[in-house]
Write a protein that holds these residues in place. Structure first.
Motif, PDB file in Angstrom:
ATOM      1  N   GLU A  11     -17.938 -15.842 -35.043  1.00  0.00           N
ATOM      2  CA  GLU A  11     -18.494 -14.695 -34.380  1.00  0.00           C
ATOM      3  C   GLU A  11     -17.404 -14.071 -33.194  1.00  0.00           C
ATOM      4  OE1 GLU A  11     -22.624 -13.535 -32.281  1.00  0.00           O
ATOM      5  OE2 GLU A  11     -21.679 -15.516 -31.928  1.00  0.00           O
ATOM      6  N   SER A  13     -17.241 -10.597 -31.681  1.00  0.00           N
ATOM      7  CA  SER A  13     -17.977 -10.218 -30.285  1.00  0.00           C
ATOM      8  C   SER A  13     -19.489 -10.131 -30.826  1.00  0.00           C
ATOM      9  CB  SER A  13     -17.284  -8.685 -30.308  1.00  0.00           C
ATOM     10  OG  SER A  13     -17.635  -8.081 -31.474  1.00  0.00           O
ATOM     11  N   PRO A  14     -20.142 -11.068 -29.929  1.00  0.00           N
ATOM     12  CA  PRO A  14     -21.475 -11.263 -29.944  1.00  0.00           C
ATOM     13  C   PRO A  14     -22.424 -10.082 -29.443  1.00  0.00           C
ATOM     14  CG  PRO A  14     -20.851 -12.669 -28.467  1.00  0.00           C
ATOM     15  CD  PRO A  14     -19.429 -12.108 -29.148  1.00  0.00           C
ATOM     16  N   ASN A  15     -21.924  -9.365 -28.508  1.00  0.00           N
ATOM     17  CA  ASN A  15     -22.627  -8.379 -27.932  1.00  0.00           C
ATOM     18  C   ASN A  15     -22.682  -7.070 -28.394  1.00  0.00           C
ATOM     19  OD1 ASN A  15     -22.959 -10.207 -25.719  1.00  0.00           O
ATOM     20  ND2 ASN A  15     -21.234  -9.402 -24.560  1.00  0.00           N
ATOM     21  N   ALA A  16     -22.157  -6.990 -29.484  1.00  0.00           N
ATOM     22  CA  ALA A  16     -21.766  -5.638 -30.458  1.00  0.00           C
ATOM     23  C   ALA A  16     -23.184  -5.500 -31.363  1.00  0.00           C
ATOM     24  CB  ALA A  16     -20.583  -5.613 -31.461  1.00  0.00           C
ATOM     25  N   GLU A  17     -23.517  -4.285 -31.601  1.00  0.00           N
ATOM     26  CA  GLU A  17     -24.664  -4.243 -32.559  1.00  0.00           C
ATOM     27  C   GLU A  17     -24.265  -3.610 -33.851  1.00  0.00           C
ATOM     28  OE1 GLU A  17     -28.089  -4.487 -32.709  1.00  0.00           O
ATOM     29  OE2 GLU A  17     -27.787  -5.682 -30.880  1.00  0.00           O
ATOM     30  N   PRO A  19     -23.716  -8.017 -34.671  1.00  0.00           N
ATOM     31  CA  PRO A  19     -22.642  -8.748 -33.991  1.00  0.00           C
ATOM     32  C   PRO A  19     -21.372  -8.864 -35.193  1.00  0.00           C
ATOM     33  CG  PRO A  19     -24.764  -9.898 -33.611  1.00  0.00           C
ATOM     34  CD  PRO A  19     -25.060  -8.473 -34.586  1.00  0.00           C
TER      35      PRO A  19
END
Length: 136
Positions: A11, A13-17, A19
């Motif tokens: 993973e 960037s976990p904060n992206a929509e 991820p």
């Protein structure tokens, strides 16, 4: 897909929509990252501070000797911390100590630049001189 290629799903960037994930060999990625950090650390230079101590009534010969050492330190790229140490009642010669340090700064002008002018801290009058950058 990661299992088929016998790689890891990482993973990014976990904060992206949604991820963001990437298929890669994680151990190889960690190894290369450590290798890059090691190279960066090797390139960085540590600042070395050399000290030279004077008395308020330092003799001419001693002054010349210490000036020669200071010159050598600045040539090799070290910072210089020159200070006059006042013992007992010699604190009344503050002006002589300041004159001595300013004279040193003037004599070493071609090798380094004064970073901090003489300042009295307790029983010491301290001055810093940084080496001049070598032009290529």
């Amino acid at each position: 897909m990661a299992d088929e290629q016998e790689l890891d799903l990482v993973e990014i960037s976990p904060n992206a929509e949604p991820p963001v994930c990437k298929i890669m060999d994680y151990k190889k990625f960690i190894y290369e990252q450590k290798k890059r950090e090691k190279v960066l650390k090797a390139k960085s230079t540590q600042v070395v501070i050399k000290e030279i101590r004077f008395g308020p009534q330092t003799d001419e010969h001693d002054y010349e000797f210490k000036k020669k050492n200071a010159e050598k330190f600045l040539k090799e790229g070290s910072k210089l911390k020159a200070f006059v140490f006042f013992k007992g009642r010699s604190i009344i010669y503050k002006d002589q100590g300041q004159i001595l340090l300013l004279r040193l700064a003037q004599d070493l002008e071609e090798y380094g630049k004064v970073e901090a002018l003489p300042v009295l801290e307790g029983k010491r009058m301290i001055m810093f001189i940084a080496p001049k950058k070598k032009s290529k």
